[in-house]
Design a protein around this motif. Structure first.
Motif, PDB file in Angstrom:
ATOM      1  N   ILE A 190     -70.826  55.554 -65.793  1.00 46.39           N
ATOM      2  CA  ILE A 190     -69.429  55.776 -66.183  1.00 46.39           C
ATOM      3  C   ILE A 190     -68.804  54.487 -66.703  1.00 46.39           C
ATOM      4  CG2 ILE A 190     -67.118  56.290 -65.273  1.00 46.39           C
ATOM      5  CD1 ILE A 190     -68.507  58.336 -63.398  1.00 46.39           C
ATOM      6  N   LEU A 191     -69.064  53.390 -65.998  1.00 42.68           N
ATOM      7  CA  LEU A 191     -68.503  52.094 -66.385  1.00 42.68           C
ATOM      8  C   LEU A 191     -68.984  51.694 -67.782  1.00 42.68           C
ATOM      9  CD1 LEU A 191     -66.697  50.012 -64.964  1.00 42.68           C
ATOM     10  CD2 LEU A 191     -68.765  48.801 -64.267  1.00 42.68           C
ATOM     11  N   ALA A 192     -70.294  51.802 -68.009  1.00 45.32           N
ATOM     12  CA  ALA A 192     -70.863  51.427 -69.303  1.00 45.32           C
ATOM     13  C   ALA A 192     -70.312  52.328 -70.412  1.00 45.32           C
ATOM     14  CB  ALA A 192     -72.385  51.521 -69.249  1.00 45.32           C
ATOM     15  N   SER A 193     -70.203  53.617 -70.150  1.00 43.07           N
ATOM     16  CA  SER A 193     -69.726  54.561 -71.158  1.00 43.07           C
ATOM     17  C   SER A 193     -68.266  54.309 -71.495  1.00 43.07           C
ATOM     18  CB  SER A 193     -69.885  56.003 -70.663  1.00 43.07           C
ATOM     19  OG  SER A 193     -71.198  56.230 -70.238  1.00 43.07           O
ATOM     20  N   ALA A 194     -67.457  54.012 -70.464  1.00 37.85           N
ATOM     21  CA  ALA A 194     -66.035  53.752 -70.692  1.00 37.85           C
ATOM     22  C   ALA A 194     -65.865  52.501 -71.543  1.00 37.85           C
ATOM     23  CB  ALA A 194     -65.305  53.599 -69.364  1.00 37.85           C
ATOM     24  N   TRP A 195     -66.703  51.489 -71.288  1.00 37.28           N
ATOM     25  CA  TRP A 195     -66.646  50.267 -72.102  1.00 37.28           C
ATOM     26  C   TRP A 195     -66.895  50.596 -73.571  1.00 37.28           C
ATOM     27  CZ3 TRP A 195     -70.884  47.696 -74.625  1.00 37.28           C
ATOM     28  CH2 TRP A 195     -70.541  46.469 -75.182  1.00 37.28           C
ATOM     29  N   LYS A 196     -67.891  51.431 -73.834  1.00 38.20           N
ATOM     30  CA  LYS A 196     -68.224  51.758 -75.221  1.00 38.20           C
ATOM     31  C   LYS A 196     -67.132  52.577 -75.901  1.00 38.20           C
ATOM     32  CE  LYS A 196     -71.558  54.421 -77.961  1.00 38.20           C
ATOM     33  NZ  LYS A 196     -71.485  53.891 -79.311  1.00 38.20           N
ATOM     34  N   ASP A 197     -66.531  53.535 -75.198  1.00 42.70           N
ATOM     35  CA  ASP A 197     -65.629  54.486 -75.849  1.00 42.70           C
ATOM     36  C   ASP A 197     -64.158  54.103 -75.812  1.00 42.70           C
ATOM     37  OD1 ASP A 197     -67.639  56.058 -76.718  1.00 42.70           O
ATOM     38  OD2 ASP A 197     -67.497  57.540 -75.119  1.00 42.70           O
ATOM     39  N   LEU A 198     -63.821  53.080 -75.024  1.00 49.73           N
ATOM     40  CA  LEU A 198     -62.419  52.684 -74.879  1.00 49.73           C
ATOM     41  C   LEU A 198     -61.750  52.440 -76.242  1.00 49.73           C
ATOM     42  CD1 LEU A 198     -60.523  51.996 -72.466  1.00 49.73           C
ATOM     43  CD2 LEU A 198     -60.992  49.601 -72.947  1.00 49.73           C
ATOM     44  N   GLY A 199     -62.448  51.736 -77.133  1.00 47.57           N
ATOM     45  CA  GLY A 199     -61.893  51.393 -78.433  1.00 47.57           C
ATOM     46  C   GLY A 199     -61.645  52.624 -79.300  1.00 47.57           C
ATOM     47  N   PHE A 200     -62.528  53.611 -79.190  1.00 51.17           N
ATOM     48  CA  PHE A 200     -62.370  54.852 -79.946  1.00 51.17           C
ATOM     49  C   PHE A 200     -61.083  55.557 -79.537  1.00 51.17           C
ATOM     50  CE2 PHE A 200     -63.066  59.456 -80.220  1.00 51.17           C
ATOM     51  CZ  PHE A 200     -63.392  59.595 -81.554  1.00 51.17           C
ATOM     52  N   VAL A 201     -60.889  55.715 -78.221  1.00 52.13           N
ATOM     53  CA  VAL A 201     -59.689  56.377 -77.709  1.00 52.13           C
ATOM     54  C   VAL A 201     -58.444  55.577 -78.099  1.00 52.13           C
ATOM     55  CG1 VAL A 201     -58.478  57.061 -75.602  1.00 52.13           C
ATOM     56  CG2 VAL A 201     -60.944  57.449 -75.808  1.00 52.13           C
ATOM     57  N   MET A 202     -58.549  54.248 -78.006  1.00 49.86           N
ATOM     58  CA  MET A 202     -57.420  53.385 -78.354  1.00 49.86           C
ATOM     59  C   MET A 202     -56.974  53.612 -79.798  1.00 49.86           C
ATOM     60  SD  MET A 202     -57.495  49.367 -79.147  1.00 49.86           S
ATOM     61  CE  MET A 202     -58.454  49.786 -80.565  1.00 49.86           C
ATOM     62  N   VAL A 203     -57.933  53.684 -80.734  1.00 47.38           N
ATOM     63  CA  VAL A 203     -57.577  53.831 -82.151  1.00 47.38           C
ATOM     64  C   VAL A 203     -56.897  55.177 -82.411  1.00 47.38           C
ATOM     65  CG1 VAL A 203     -58.558  54.127 -84.461  1.00 47.38           C
ATOM     66  CG2 VAL A 203     -59.232  52.196 -83.063  1.00 47.38           C
ATOM     67  N   ILE A 204     -57.402  56.237 -81.781  1.00 48.09           N
ATOM     68  CA  ILE A 204     -56.779  57.567 -81.939  1.00 48.09           C
ATOM     69  C   ILE A 204     -55.349  57.526 -81.414  1.00 48.09           C
ATOM     70  CG2 ILE A 204     -56.870  59.975 -81.198  1.00 48.09           C
ATOM     71  CD1 ILE A 204     -59.315  59.629 -82.676  1.00 48.09           C
ATOM     72  N   LEU A 205     -55.163  56.957 -80.214  1.00 44.15           N
ATOM     73  CA  LEU A 205     -53.821  56.926 -79.612  1.00 44.15           C
ATOM     74  C   LEU A 205     -52.889  55.993 -80.393  1.00 44.15           C
ATOM     75  CD1 LEU A 205     -54.680  56.936 -75.800  1.00 44.15           C
ATOM     76  CD2 LEU A 205     -54.002  58.858 -77.246  1.00 44.15           C
ATOM     77  N   LEU A 206     -53.434  54.898 -80.905  1.00 41.89           N
ATOM     78  CA  LEU A 206     -52.622  53.963 -81.676  1.00 41.89           C
ATOM     79  C   LEU A 206     -52.086  54.647 -82.942  1.00 41.89           C
ATOM     80  CD1 LEU A 206     -51.642  51.062 -81.594  1.00 41.89           C
ATOM     81  CD2 LEU A 206     -53.728  50.360 -82.761  1.00 41.89           C
ATOM     82  N   ALA A 207     -52.953  55.421 -83.602  1.00 45.39           N
ATOM     83  CA  ALA A 207     -52.514  56.157 -84.792  1.00 45.39           C
ATOM     84  C   ALA A 207     -51.405  57.136 -84.420  1.00 45.39           C
ATOM     85  CB  ALA A 207     -53.694  56.892 -85.422  1.00 45.39           C
ATOM     86  N   GLY A 208     -51.545  57.780 -83.245  1.00 40.21           N
ATOM     87  CA  GLY A 208     -50.505  58.704 -82.776  1.00 40.21           C
ATOM     88  C   GLY A 208     -49.203  57.978 -82.482  1.00 40.21           C
TER      89      GLY A 208
END
Lengths: 322, 270
Positions: A190-208
């Motif tokens: 979970i920790l490793a996966s969250a590290w990888k995907d955090l930036g993806f979620v951030m960009v989507i939310l930032l656009a919102g």
């Protein structure tokens, strides 16, 4: 029966030249030869993608269901068993464990990436120096392959020589066995996966966030609303379409989690991180039980589809489309 | 916002960025630390830096070949997806035909189907075609991308129709309009798809793992996963492999950051 009720195709064609006198230039109402030419043009544009999508997605999708109704070891003849594979899988503790671990993964992973991604997006949404550069750093793990992520985190979380346990030791904490310990294997993934995907979620939310009109905040500030009040009364409701998108995508991807599990733990130790897709892979290529593997993959598909449909239906209750 | 608040926030975000970047840094450091970096006190600056791990990788495993395999497959996949997606996107945005919406809906639906459901029949298909353990077998199922069609159709819909109509009057056919008017105007979307297609092929794991058996034919992610068995505790070698695997993507990312981030952001806006 319905075919008889609709007019024969020739009637439609005969009517065509009349319509062709209108200056449509859209192809639908041209004379027969020209219509044939138009159809060939459409096919020339479509077939290069339609043929592979049919051969390598739609046909295998149907074939997988056919295989799931048989007992088959990939080599010998197929033996019809009807729905037996589904019945036996439903009662199999291994199936329940695989689904349980997959849900465990999602429950741990989703809040981590959403709250983390939201916090960073909120911070990056305000004016600050080197903003694009900082955003770029947070996004960097997204372009990395899951296998590299798994390898690197196996090293960071190495129980004996890992830098994480070393750092924990400096503050007096005796670090756990991470991926070598059945209780910590899934948290490591979970920790490793969250590290990888955090930036993806951030960009989507930032656009919102950037789509929320500024004057809403100004009006609220004039009314005396504080930071938390604005977060819960303006930001989160206005951000709900992006949140919805993140949740739908994360659930679809989360149920299909495989690469990082395969490379980090292989489903172990002692099956403690065995997930559904790893189980499909093992059933097919380790145990030669292709029928059960196909049944399990169809069960997974139906579960994901059902959850997605429920979410699409339920979105009206909380998603706020401006 | 007040000046001190901006400063505090920037520092917090920067510290977070350092933490996010640390795994990359540590990978690089470990890969140049001889003796596998297995010491009780990790050192951020290796006492005796060396490139032995890289040498080990290229001398004793077919790693150069593996890098070339990954590169070739990624380029081929990207070119194929750009071609098939652009053609289909033109049909869906410029060539009305009966059932167009239905066909487009089926395209979109294929995005929902996970590869895992397909692996058994796909394996049998590729085996029947005699393409098991070949690069063509890895490539074929990935030459069309519903996501690519969707992305490019959105971009083409934004190209003004007056341009096509002017060209039609000048006697241009659909292939001319496609090649000389529409394609040049959707450059950013093509760039986004290029990066995504390259990345998905470069990083893809499950399907190549199933198709490829011979070590000389393998791609980077599979070779890397395999290295774990060969060099269980030689972390410098494992990290050297990771560095080589990550570098090209990071280079492309730095170069095309705008298109990647814009592409991701656009997928979230409905």
């Amino acid at each position: 029966m319905t075919a008889l009720q609709s007019p024969p195709a020739s009637v439609v064609v005969r009517g065509a030249p009349v319509r062709a006198q209108r200056p449509t230039a859209r192809g639908l109402g041209r004379p027969r030869r020209s219509r044939l030419r138009y159809a060939l043009i459409v096919l020339a544009f479509l077939l290069p993608s339609a043929v592979p999508l049919t051969l390598f997605t739609l046909v295998p999708m149907g074939a997988a269901f056919w295989v799931s109704l048989h007992e088959w070891n990939l080599i010998g003849p197929m033996k019809w068993v009807g729905l037996d594979n589904y019945v036996s899988l439903a009662g199999d503790p291994d199936t329940r464990r695989a689904f349980g671990n997959t849900v465990y993964y999602i429950v741990g992973y989703l809040p981590l990436v959403y709250i983390g991604g939201l916090a960073i997006a909120l911070a990056l949404n305000s004016r600050m120096p080197a903003r694009a550069f900082l955003r770029g750093i947070y996004f960097l793990p997204v372009v990395t392959s899951w296998i590299v992520v798994a390898l690197v985190w196996r090293w960071l979380l190495n129980p004996e020589y890992g830098v994480v346990n070393y750092a924990l030791g400096l503050v007096g904490i005796d670090g756990p066995g991470w991926w070598t310990d059945p209780a910590w294997a899934m948290p490591s993934i979970i920790l490793a996966s969250a590290w990888k995907d955090l930036g993806f979620v951030m960009v989507i939310l930032l656009a919102g966030l950037q789509a929320i009109p500024r004057d809403l905040y100004e009006a609220a500030t004039v009314d005396g609303a504080g930071w938390w009040r604005r977060l819960f009364s303006i930001t989160l409701p206005m951000l709900s379409p992006s949140t919805f998108f993140v949740i739908v995508i994360s659930l679809i991807n989360g149920f299909q989690v495989f690469d990082q599990v395969y490379a980090m733990t292989g489903g172990g130790p002692a099956g403690s991180s065995q997930v559904v897709v790893q189980q499909v892979y093992d059933l097919t290529f380790r145990y030669g039980r292709a029928g059960e593997a196909s049944a399990l993959s169809w069960m997974l598909f139906v579960v994901v589809l059902a959850i997605t449909i429920v979410q699409l239906r339920g979105q009206k209750k909380w998603v706020n489309y401006a | 916002m007040r000046k001190p608040a901006v400063l505090t926030l920037t520092i917090v975000v920067a510290v977070g960025a350092v933490a996010m970047f640390f795994p990359f840094l540590w990978t690089l450091v470990t890969s140049v630390s001889s003796g596998a970096g297995l010491s009780a006190t990790p050192q951020l600056i290796p006492a005796d830096p060396s490139l032995d791990a890289y040498g080990e990788l290229f001398d004793n495993t077919p790693f150069l070949q593996v890098v070339l395999n990954s590169l070739g497959l990624a380029v081929a996949t990207t070119l194929a997806q750009l071609t098939t997606s652009a053609l289909a996107a033109y049909a869906f945005s410029r060539l009305p035909f009966r059932g167009s919406n239905l066909v487009f809906g089926i395209y979109l639906a294929t995005m929902m189907i996970p590869i895992q459901v397909l692996i058994v029949p796909l394996f049998v298909e590729i085996k029947t075609l005699g393409l098991l353990n070949t690069h063509l077998g890895v490539l074929l199922p990935g030459i069309a991308s519903a996501f690519g069609v969707f992305l490019l159709r959105q971009a083409m819909s934004a190209v003004p129709r007056e341009l096509d109509e002017a060209a039609t009057i000048d006697g241009a056919g659909h292939f001319r309009i496609f090649g000389t008017i529409v394609l040049p105007l959707i450059g950013p979307a093509l760039a986004t798809l290029t990066v995504f297609a390259f990345m998905s092929s470069w990083n893809s794991f499950l399907w190549p793992l199933i198709v490829l058996r011979t070590p000389e034919l393998q791609t980077l992610p599979i070779a890397l996963a395999g290295l774990q068995g060969q060099y269980t505790t030689e972390w410098d070698v494992l990290m050297a492999g990771s560095v080589i695997s990550v570098l090209p993507m990071v280079a492309i990312y730095v170069f095309a950051q705008r298109f990647v981030i814009q592409g991701v952001a656009n997928t979230g806006i409905k």
